[in-house]
Motif scaffolding. Sequence first.
Motif, PDB file in Angstrom:
ATOM      1  N   ALA A   1       0.925  -1.130   0.035  1.00  0.00           N
ATOM      2  CA  ALA A   1       0.005   0.111   0.093  1.00  0.00           C
ATOM      3  C   ALA A   1       0.956   1.323   0.045  1.00  0.00           C
ATOM      4  CB  ALA A   1      -0.902  -0.043   1.190  1.00  0.00           C
ATOM      5  N   LYS A   2       0.308   2.247  -0.680  1.00  0.00           N
ATOM      6  CA  LYS A   2       1.068   3.489  -0.720  1.00  0.00           C
ATOM      7  C   LYS A   2       0.341   4.592   0.233  1.00  0.00           C
ATOM      8  CE  LYS A   2       4.099   2.707  -3.967  1.00  0.00           C
ATOM      9  NZ  LYS A   2       3.717   1.214  -4.216  1.00  0.00           N
ATOM     10  N   ALA A   3       0.978   5.435   0.989  1.00  0.00           N
ATOM     11  CA  ALA A   3       0.572   6.547   1.879  1.00  0.00           C
ATOM     12  C   ALA A   3      -0.022   7.633   0.995  1.00  0.00           C
ATOM     13  CB  ALA A   3       1.618   7.157   2.815  1.00  0.00           C
ATOM     14  N   ASP A   4      -1.206   7.960   1.322  1.00  0.00           N
ATOM     15  CA  ASP A   4      -1.943   8.938   0.549  1.00  0.00           C
ATOM     16  C   ASP A   4      -1.014  10.423   0.352  1.00  0.00           C
ATOM     17  OD1 ASP A   4      -4.879   8.173   1.815  1.00  0.00           O
ATOM     18  OD2 ASP A   4      -4.038   7.426   0.062  1.00  0.00           O
ATOM     19  N   ASN A   5      -0.464  10.593  -0.748  1.00  0.00           N
ATOM     20  CA  ASN A   5       0.238  11.935  -1.325  1.00  0.00           C
ATOM     21  C   ASN A   5       1.495  11.938  -0.494  1.00  0.00           C
ATOM     22  OD1 ASN A   5      -2.096  12.857  -2.763  1.00  0.00           O
ATOM     23  ND2 ASN A   5      -3.323  13.447  -1.018  1.00  0.00           N
ATOM     24  N   LYS A   6       1.829  11.009  -0.153  1.00  0.00           N
ATOM     25  CA  LYS A   6       3.383  10.945   0.300  1.00  0.00           C
ATOM     26  C   LYS A   6       4.282  10.122  -0.317  1.00  0.00           C
ATOM     27  CE  LYS A   6       5.478   9.584   4.675  1.00  0.00           C
ATOM     28  NZ  LYS A   6       5.479   8.938   6.153  1.00  0.00           N
ATOM     29  N   GLU A   7       5.210  10.805  -0.737  1.00  0.00           N
ATOM     30  CA  GLU A   7       6.489  10.143  -1.598  1.00  0.00           C
ATOM     31  C   GLU A   7       7.362   9.265  -0.631  1.00  0.00           C
ATOM     32  OE1 GLU A   7      10.102  11.157  -4.518  1.00  0.00           O
ATOM     33  OE2 GLU A   7       8.598  12.747  -4.069  1.00  0.00           O
ATOM     34  N   LEU A   8       7.525   8.028  -1.041  1.00  0.00           N
ATOM     35  CA  LEU A   8       8.336   7.082  -0.133  1.00  0.00           C
ATOM     36  C   LEU A   8       9.681   7.275  -0.488  1.00  0.00           C
ATOM     37  CD1 LEU A   8       5.583   4.215   0.494  1.00  0.00           C
ATOM     38  CD2 LEU A   8       6.114   6.126   1.842  1.00  0.00           C
TER      39      LEU A   8
ATOM     40  N   GLU B   1       3.387  -4.822   8.715  1.00  0.00           N
ATOM     41  CA  GLU B   1       2.582  -4.044   9.811  1.00  0.00           C
ATOM     42  C   GLU B   1       2.572  -2.718   9.165  1.00  0.00           C
ATOM     43  OE1 GLU B   1       0.654  -5.255  12.480  1.00  0.00           O
ATOM     44  OE2 GLU B   1       1.012  -6.865  10.795  1.00  0.00           O
ATOM     45  N   GLY B   2       3.179  -2.180   8.260  1.00  0.00           N
ATOM     46  CA  GLY B   2       3.221  -1.088   7.681  1.00  0.00           C
ATOM     47  C   GLY B   2       4.147  -0.005   8.520  1.00  0.00           C
ATOM     48  N   TYR B   3       5.078  -0.524   9.245  1.00  0.00           N
ATOM     49  CA  TYR B   3       6.262   0.238   9.980  1.00  0.00           C
ATOM     50  C   TYR B   3       7.301   1.009   9.138  1.00  0.00           C
ATOM     51  CZ  TYR B   3       4.504  -2.580  13.798  1.00  0.00           C
ATOM     52  OH  TYR B   3       4.022  -3.368  14.657  1.00  0.00           O
ATOM     53  N   PHE B   4       7.722   0.408   8.042  1.00  0.00           N
ATOM     54  CA  PHE B   4       8.282   1.120   7.000  1.00  0.00           C
ATOM     55  C   PHE B   4       7.637   2.217   6.258  1.00  0.00           C
ATOM     56  CE2 PHE B   4      10.857  -3.059   6.791  1.00  0.00           C
ATOM     57  CZ  PHE B   4      11.879  -2.737   7.715  1.00  0.00           C
ATOM     58  N   GLU B   5       6.567   2.037   5.933  1.00  0.00           N
ATOM     59  CA  GLU B   5       5.648   2.969   5.254  1.00  0.00           C
ATOM     60  C   GLU B   5       5.482   4.402   6.026  1.00  0.00           C
ATOM     61  OE1 GLU B   5       1.752   3.258   2.435  1.00  0.00           O
ATOM     62  OE2 GLU B   5       2.346   1.454   3.634  1.00  0.00           O
ATOM     63  N   GLU B   6       5.273   3.955   7.482  1.00  0.00           N
ATOM     64  CA  GLU B   6       4.784   4.873   8.410  1.00  0.00           C
ATOM     65  C   GLU B   6       6.251   5.843   8.670  1.00  0.00           C
ATOM     66  OE1 GLU B   6       3.881   3.047  12.117  1.00  0.00           O
ATOM     67  OE2 GLU B   6       2.010   2.245  11.188  1.00  0.00           O
TER      68      GLU B   6
ATOM     69  N   GLY C   1       8.111   6.353   6.208  1.00  0.00           N
ATOM     70  CA  GLY C   1       8.436   7.200   5.027  1.00  0.00           C
ATOM     71  C   GLY C   1       9.300   6.442   4.016  1.00  0.00           C
ATOM     72  N   LEU C   2       9.432   4.992   4.303  1.00  0.00           N
ATOM     73  CA  LEU C   2      10.166   4.109   3.255  1.00  0.00           C
ATOM     74  C   LEU C   2       9.360   2.999   2.487  1.00  0.00           C
ATOM     75  CD1 LEU C   2      12.769   3.585   6.348  1.00  0.00           C
ATOM     76  CD2 LEU C   2      13.145   5.311   4.414  1.00  0.00           C
ATOM     77  N   LYS C   3       9.783   2.858   1.317  1.00  0.00           N
ATOM     78  CA  LYS C   3       9.392   1.520   0.786  1.00  0.00           C
ATOM     79  C   LYS C   3      10.680   0.661   0.590  1.00  0.00           C
ATOM     80  CE  LYS C   3       7.654   0.022  -3.666  1.00  0.00           C
ATOM     81  NZ  LYS C   3       8.394  -0.986  -3.851  1.00  0.00           N
TER      82      LYS C   3
ATOM     83  N   PRO D   1      21.741  10.127   7.059  1.00  0.00           N
ATOM     84  CA  PRO D   1      21.530   9.553   8.473  1.00  0.00           C
ATOM     85  C   PRO D   1      20.000   9.383   8.906  1.00  0.00           C
ATOM     86  CG  PRO D   1      22.219  11.776   8.336  1.00  0.00           C
ATOM     87  CD  PRO D   1      22.607  11.484   7.029  1.00  0.00           C
ATOM     88  N   ASP D   2      19.199  10.174   8.315  1.00  0.00           N
ATOM     89  CA  ASP D   2      17.887  10.467   8.750  1.00  0.00           C
ATOM     90  C   ASP D   2      17.013   9.106   8.070  1.00  0.00           C
ATOM     91  OD1 ASP D   2      17.986  12.774  10.112  1.00  0.00           O
ATOM     92  OD2 ASP D   2      17.341  14.000   8.704  1.00  0.00           O
ATOM     93  N   VAL D   3      17.577   8.808   6.809  1.00  0.00           N
ATOM     94  CA  VAL D   3      17.092   7.456   6.574  1.00  0.00           C
ATOM     95  C   VAL D   3      17.587   6.386   7.029  1.00  0.00           C
ATOM     96  CG1 VAL D   3      16.896   5.948   4.321  1.00  0.00           C
ATOM     97  CG2 VAL D   3      16.962   8.459   4.166  1.00  0.00           C
TER      98      VAL D   3
END
Length: 344
Positions: free
Chosen positions: A39-46, A70-75, A77-79, A249-251
């Motif tokens: 699934a992709k987050a709405d209007n959020k570039e991963l 569980e979508g932790y990566f997506e939360e 901001g990652l794919k 580093p943030d990634v």
Amino acid sequence: MINMKTVTKKLLTLTLAGAMALGLSACGGSAQSSNEGEAKADNKELTEITFVLDWTPNTNHTGLYVAQSEGYFEEAGLKVNIVQPPEDGATTMVASGQAQFGVDFQDYLAPVFTSEEKIPVEAVAALIQHNTSGIISLKEDGIDSPKGLEGKNYATWDLPVEKAMLQNVVEADGGDFSKVNLIPEYVENEPAALQQDIDAIWVYYAWAGISCKQAGLDTNIFYFKDITPEFDYYSPVVITNSDWAKENPDVVKAFLGALKKGYEFAVNDPDKAAEILCEQVPELDKALVKESQEWLSPQYKAEVARWGYIDQTRWDAFFKWLSDNELSEEIPAGYGFTNDYLPE
């Protein structure tokens, strides 16, 4: 096991040639089928990153698949694209920039850290806190300690470090290593091998040991860490490309924060975590995964409060043992790992 001379040679070739530019590249051969329907987050570039395994999916990797499911990566901001390694191992892909993260083992990293050319790889998290490997054998063969290997057939990968460690524990137990029959053989099916010409095999109990148990075999196992403290090294660890990590580093922190959630989920709910792993990798044996997960979940953090933490004393002790025994050039204290990206 992977031939580390080949790995190091290919790593150097990739590094010297520049290989691929460090960046966000996806690789083929995904180790899971769920990536396609992620699934992709709405209007959020991963931010897309690649994680390369050390081998086929197993319970060492459960937290990774939980974080994906569980979508932790997506939360965060990652794919995350999970891929299986090339023949020469995950470190090759990470060093060359084809993958941002991967899985390796401290004993395999020594040649990387001592190469003439600096290879930009470092460990950033421990997936399991203690070395769970040891020598397994059928109970009927009476190998209840290293000395019991005298006169027995041991399946060797024929690697210098492997044989030196085996010699160390045999002699520490009062045995004569020259009496151990070293049989060069790469074992893929441990239960079958133990019932044929092989008496003893180096295994990680959580997978191969449980597999033997489920095959109805009554076995003995002794663990390397219980005999020689220096052998309680970190196996496996998450590695990253250190050059890329310094620039992003943030990634790195976002990825490890999500991964922590996945592994702590597995610590707290092994049954559900096993179900998720089987859903993500349906070809796995469900009974094996479930029992393996029950055994391994407490090992992810063990006694430490901070998931992924690497203790420098233990890290350095193994490398010092290697250099003291002329199995590796000296590796500076604290070199090759960092806890700086770990979540608190």
